[in-house]
Motif scaffolding. Structure first.
Motif, PDB file in Angstrom:
ATOM      1  N   ASN A 154      27.037 -27.091 -30.666  1.00 14.53           N
ATOM      2  CA  ASN A 154      26.466 -28.160 -29.961  1.00 14.53           C
ATOM      3  C   ASN A 154      25.998 -27.546 -28.695  1.00 14.53           C
ATOM      4  OD1 ASN A 154      26.334 -30.443 -28.451  1.00 14.53           O
ATOM      5  ND2 ASN A 154      28.688 -31.139 -29.024  1.00 14.53           N
ATOM      6  N   SER A 156      25.420 -29.037 -25.891  1.00 17.62           N
ATOM      7  CA  SER A 156      26.017 -29.586 -24.884  1.00 17.62           C
ATOM      8  C   SER A 156      27.215 -28.807 -24.400  1.00 17.62           C
ATOM      9  CB  SER A 156      25.993 -30.992 -24.815  1.00 17.62           C
ATOM     10  OG  SER A 156      26.474 -31.092 -26.171  1.00 17.62           O
ATOM     11  N   THR A 157      27.838 -28.012 -25.350  1.00 21.90           N
ATOM     12  CA  THR A 157      28.828 -27.148 -24.916  1.00 21.90           C
ATOM     13  C   THR A 157      28.507 -26.107 -23.910  1.00 21.90           C
ATOM     14  OG1 THR A 157      28.940 -25.889 -26.927  1.00 21.90           O
ATOM     15  CG2 THR A 157      30.552 -27.605 -26.852  1.00 21.90           C
ATOM     16  N   ALA A 160      27.863 -28.066 -20.898  1.00 21.66           N
ATOM     17  CA  ALA A 160      28.901 -28.295 -20.185  1.00 21.66           C
ATOM     18  C   ALA A 160      29.593 -26.987 -19.571  1.00 21.66           C
ATOM     19  CB  ALA A 160      30.029 -28.713 -21.146  1.00 21.66           C
ATOM     20  N   LEU A 164      30.235 -26.764 -15.349  1.00 18.08           N
ATOM     21  CA  LEU A 164      31.543 -26.589 -14.823  1.00 18.08           C
ATOM     22  C   LEU A 164      31.432 -25.279 -13.880  1.00 18.08           C
ATOM     23  CD1 LEU A 164      33.845 -27.181 -17.716  1.00 18.08           C
ATOM     24  CD2 LEU A 164      33.418 -28.578 -15.643  1.00 18.08           C
TER      25      LEU A 164
ATOM     26  N   PHE B  83      29.539 -35.285 -21.402  1.00 21.45           N
ATOM     27  CA  PHE B  83      28.455 -35.670 -22.295  1.00 21.45           C
ATOM     28  C   PHE B  83      28.849 -36.571 -23.419  1.00 21.45           C
ATOM     29  CE2 PHE B  83      27.991 -31.276 -20.060  1.00 21.45           C
ATOM     30  CZ  PHE B  83      26.531 -31.275 -20.037  1.00 21.45           C
ATOM     31  N   LYS B  85      28.471 -36.271 -26.502  1.00 24.16           N
ATOM     32  CA  LYS B  85      29.487 -35.849 -27.698  1.00 24.16           C
ATOM     33  C   LYS B  85      30.649 -35.075 -27.050  1.00 24.16           C
ATOM     34  CE  LYS B  85      25.815 -35.951 -30.995  1.00 24.16           C
ATOM     35  NZ  LYS B  85      24.729 -35.118 -31.240  1.00 24.16           N
ATOM     36  N   ALA B  87      31.478 -32.495 -26.100  1.00 26.57           N
ATOM     37  CA  ALA B  87      31.224 -30.922 -25.558  1.00 26.57           C
ATOM     38  C   ALA B  87      32.536 -30.453 -25.328  1.00 26.57           C
ATOM     39  CB  ALA B  87      30.106 -31.116 -24.790  1.00 26.57           C
ATOM     40  N   LEU B  88      33.700 -30.388 -25.700  1.00 27.89           N
ATOM     41  CA  LEU B  88      34.908 -29.674 -25.432  1.00 27.89           C
ATOM     42  C   LEU B  88      34.619 -28.478 -26.146  1.00 27.89           C
ATOM     43  CD1 LEU B  88      37.589 -32.147 -25.930  1.00 27.89           C
ATOM     44  CD2 LEU B  88      36.517 -31.567 -23.955  1.00 27.89           C
ATOM     45  N   PHE B  89      35.223 -27.455 -25.533  1.00 30.55           N
ATOM     46  CA  PHE B  89      35.265 -25.983 -26.061  1.00 30.55           C
ATOM     47  C   PHE B  89      36.300 -25.970 -27.252  1.00 30.55           C
ATOM     48  CE2 PHE B  89      34.316 -25.363 -21.298  1.00 30.55           C
ATOM     49  CZ  PHE B  89      32.893 -25.612 -21.677  1.00 30.55           C
ATOM     50  N   THR B  90      35.797 -25.866 -28.451  1.00 22.28           N
ATOM     51  CA  THR B  90      36.996 -26.045 -29.571  1.00 22.28           C
ATOM     52  C   THR B  90      37.821 -24.984 -29.763  1.00 22.28           C
ATOM     53  OG1 THR B  90      35.026 -25.316 -31.034  1.00 22.28           O
ATOM     54  CG2 THR B  90      35.391 -27.768 -30.850  1.00 22.28           C
ATOM     55  N   HIS B  91      37.555 -23.576 -29.359  1.00 18.76           N
ATOM     56  CA  HIS B  91      38.513 -22.692 -29.496  1.00 18.76           C
ATOM     57  C   HIS B  91      39.444 -22.275 -28.389  1.00 18.76           C
ATOM     58  CE1 HIS B  91      34.923 -21.444 -27.139  1.00 18.76           C
ATOM     59  NE2 HIS B  91      35.747 -20.348 -26.651  1.00 18.76           N
ATOM     60  N   MET B  92      39.441 -23.447 -27.256  1.00 21.61           N
ATOM     61  CA  MET B  92      40.486 -23.176 -26.276  1.00 21.61           C
ATOM     62  C   MET B  92      40.964 -24.571 -26.200  1.00 21.61           C
ATOM     63  SD  MET B  92      38.048 -22.534 -23.118  1.00 21.61           S
ATOM     64  CE  MET B  92      36.583 -21.372 -23.251  1.00 21.61           C
ATOM     65  N   PHE B 100      38.579 -24.425 -17.222  1.00 18.79           N
ATOM     66  CA  PHE B 100      37.510 -23.716 -17.198  1.00 18.79           C
ATOM     67  C   PHE B 100      36.725 -23.651 -15.711  1.00 18.79           C
ATOM     68  CE2 PHE B 100      33.229 -22.543 -18.287  1.00 18.79           C
ATOM     69  CZ  PHE B 100      33.281 -21.780 -19.255  1.00 18.79           C
ATOM     70  N   ASP B 134      40.478 -30.216 -31.377  1.00 19.75           N
ATOM     71  CA  ASP B 134      40.058 -30.671 -32.869  1.00 19.75           C
ATOM     72  C   ASP B 134      41.326 -31.566 -33.479  1.00 19.75           C
ATOM     73  OD1 ASP B 134      37.901 -29.677 -33.303  1.00 19.75           O
ATOM     74  OD2 ASP B 134      38.469 -28.006 -34.714  1.00 19.75           O
ATOM     75  N   ARG B 148      38.466 -32.596 -17.617  1.00 18.32           N
ATOM     76  CA  ARG B 148      37.860 -31.381 -17.176  1.00 18.32           C
ATOM     77  C   ARG B 148      36.758 -31.482 -16.294  1.00 18.32           C
ATOM     78  NH1 ARG B 148      34.584 -28.506 -22.188  1.00 18.32           N
ATOM     79  NH2 ARG B 148      32.995 -30.518 -21.577  1.00 18.32           N
ATOM     80  N   ALA B 149      35.971 -32.654 -16.104  1.00 20.47           N
ATOM     81  CA  ALA B 149      34.790 -32.802 -15.205  1.00 20.47           C
ATOM     82  C   ALA B 149      35.762 -33.286 -13.894  1.00 20.47           C
ATOM     83  CB  ALA B 149      33.969 -33.976 -15.522  1.00 20.47           C
TER      84      ALA B 149
END
Lengths: 258, 357
Positions: A154, A156-157, A160, A164, B83, B85, B87-92, B100, B134, B148-149
């Motif tokens: 994605n 947007s990650t 993002a 940040l 965002f 979708k 847009a989270l960091f899925t591995h964190m 972050f 997830d 997060r923002a």
């Protein structure tokens, strides 16, 4: 009834596919030197194999080339995937097509054309040329396994992360790279496997005096088949099989949905 | 008047020769909830991306707090984006996601921990620190994205259709949450959506956009009650848009019948469009109406009945709590202040488009 028939059919397929290898492996433990009779179980051909210095040198060469070439190919392939993502659709599909050619191309054609290239450039044959050739045919496999990961990412990650406050490079390694990692790993393993069992291309680009396992076996067989070769072939088969299982177990298609 | 925080000055942008924004000018004030509203392809997301620094304009300037930031990359801007979708960091983990931005700013461990707790409380997800993205539902993920923002204490929060992927009920809940957060945090929200209801519910100011142009800027009430052109009238809610002639001040001829209205300054005998909201059309007995017609369709909508009435060659859309069966003759009345007069569109761009929602 139907399922029984199905099972028998599958069993037959597997039998025909693996029977030759099975026989080879059985023979590698055969005490008797002739193929005709079973002389009892032994490890002596394996022991002989590991006492044969030429074979050990070939094994070392094979592993060195497989590791180095797949490492370099992985770096090049991954970078290629990243840059291809930024391309316009047309340029991208042309490049993907070009990438696929070495994979579809007959090995012998690739081998001979690489050989001719080295001759015309005046490059001396040896480990260097084998390495170059292996990198060449490995890159497509890396791209093939990294590209689908890349598509799932994605965008947007990445944005993002920038948003940040992270720099583009930091954002790539913190956010994009971990998502690509499974693809990169399986690309590396695939390249390693391909390099490990290549014979034809190596045969044409190796030069005199340098051998990998596959070319060594080929030379040995010309002199007459020794049971050590059964042992060696069995080992190669098991290694490649293990690697393939590893590749398929790595979580490439996790989260394919969405 | 509040301080102006952001100015977009003469912004133009085209992609592959296609004009997306044309000389756009927009001023956003401190602690304002501004919504950019329009159909897809109207340039609202591009405007937001230019604000966030992800797209650079071909022409024009972005001024933030008196400073020109047009050329400044997104990681150096004092705004944060939520965002579409998530847009989270899925591995964190959730905590790592929220931390972050703070880690990049090299904040102390205790400061970061406090911030994570505070942010999770703000979005009503206390105790989720060690979960993975997830394992969260869409609505929860979106709230984490907001958390997060906001821990970075931006002066402006940009939100790109953040509720688009959520179901109706959750969306309404999140709308209230967002309003609450905006009031609690006192920061400026710039919100992009194509959902007019969302825009009307949350905004202080709505910017209606179409084909790269701003059609109207105003409060939700003024946008709804006094649309400036047929596009705005049609896009915001349902409406009857009828060609008419302004006979003189406070008198308009609609479909050949004279109606009293309250608008002035359109000149005499000038062709105009009038907007009448369906809930402002009053159905009465034929003798009591200004014009007469016949009910041609009837649908029950829950809070009201939706009817279509054929009158004077026009199909009037009517919302009413009183039922008039199909085939019944009715009279139509409209109160003068419910007749909104608009200039005829001057260009193709301003023309009403039919939108399927």
């Amino acid at each position: 009834m139907k399922t029984v028939a199905k099972r028998i059919y599958i069993a037959l397929i597997i039998l025909f596919l693996y029977a030759p290898i099975g026989i080879l492996m059985v023979l590698s433990f055969n005490e008797s030197k002739t193929r005709a009779k079973w002389g009892g179980f032994t490890f002596k051909w394996y022991i002989a194999l590991f006492q044969n210095e030429e074979i050990l040198r070939a094994l070392f060469n094979t592993l060195l080339i497989a590791f180095t070439s797949s490492l370099i190919a992985t770096v090049i392939g991954t970078v290629a995937c990243i840059s291809m993502t930024g391309m316009k659709r047309r340029a991208k599909s042309i490049l993907m097509g070009v990438t696929n050619i070495p994979m579809l191309n007959a090995d012998i054609v690739t081998g001979i054309s690489l050989m001719l290239l080295y001759i015309s450039l005046g490059i001396r044959f040896g480990m260097g040329t084998i390495l170059l050739s292996h990198i060449t045919f490995n890159i497509p496999y890396v791209i093939l396994s990294v590209m689908p990961r890349m598509r799932q990412i994605n965008v947007s990650t990445y944005e993002a992360a920038l948003d940040l406050g992270s720099s583009p490079i930091h954002a790539f390694f913190k956010v994009v790279f971990p998502d690509l990692l499974p693809g990169i790993l399986s690309g590396f393993l695939m390249a390693f496997t391909m390099s490990l069992d290549d014979f034809i291309i190596t045969h044409f680009t190796k030069g005199v005096g340098v051998d990998t396992l596959s070319t060594k076996i080929y030379t040995e067989i010309k002199k007459g088949i020794k049971p050590e070769m059964y042992a060696l072939s069995s080992l190669i088969f098991v290694t490649v099989l293990t690697l393939l299982v590893l590749i398929n177990l790595s979580p490439t298609d996790k989260k394919k949905a969405e | 008047m509040k301080k102006e925080l952001i100015q977009l000055i003469d912004i133009s942008k085209s992609f592959d020769g296609q004009m997306v924004l044309d000389e756009l000018n927009l001023h956003i004030h401190e602690n304002e909830f501004v919504t950019l509203l329009g159909p897809s392809g109207c340039g609202k997301t591009t405007t937001l991306r230019i604000l966030g620094g992800f797209t650079s304009p071909d022409k024009g300037r972005v001024v933030f707090d008196g400073q020109d930031i047009t050329q400044i990359p997104p990681n150096k801007r004092q705004l944060n984006t939520v965002f579409q979708k998530y847009a989270l960091f899925t591995h964190m983990t959730i905590a790592e996601n929220i931390a972050f931005g703070l880690k990049i700013k090299k904040k102390s461990k205790s400061y970061i921990d406090d911030k994570i707790r505070y942010a999770l409380k703000l979005v009503n997800l206390d105790g989720y620190e060690n979960r993975m993205p997830d394992s969260l539902s869409g609505g929860q993920q979106q709230r984490i994205a907001i958390a997060r923002a906001i821990v970075n204490e931006p002066k402006v929060l940009l939100l790109d259709e953040p509720l688009g992927a959520l179901d109706l009920k959750l969306r309404q809940e999140m709308q209230y949450e967002l309003i609450r957060m905006k009031n609690e945090l006192g920061i400026t929200f710039v919100y992009v959506t194509h959902d007019q209801e969302e825009a009307l519910t949350m905004s202080d100011t709505i910017v209606v956009m179409n084909q790269g142009y701003i059609q109207q800027i105003g409060s939700p009430e003024s946008i709804y009650n006094e649309p400036e052109n047929a596009f705005v009238a049609d896009f915001i809610g349902e409406s009857n848009i009828i060609p008419a002639t302004m006979i003189e001040d406070k008198l308009v001829s609609i479909l050949g019948t004279r109606f009293a209205c309250v608008d002035t300054g359109f000149g005499n005998n000038r062709p105009v469009d009038v907007v009448i909201r369906p809930e402002d059309v009053i159905l009465v007995e034929p003798s009591e109406g200004i014009i007469q017609g016949v009910v041609s369709h009837l649908i029950f909508k829950g809070v009201h009945y939706e009817m279509e009435v054929q009158a004077c060659g026009f199909e009037w859309l009517v919302h009413s709590t009183t039922l008039f069966p199909v085939g019944k003759e009715v009279g139509i009345r409209v109160d003068p202040f419910n007749i909104q007069i608009m200039n005829k569109p001057e260009s193709e761009d301003e023309e009403a488009v039919i939108i399927d929602i």
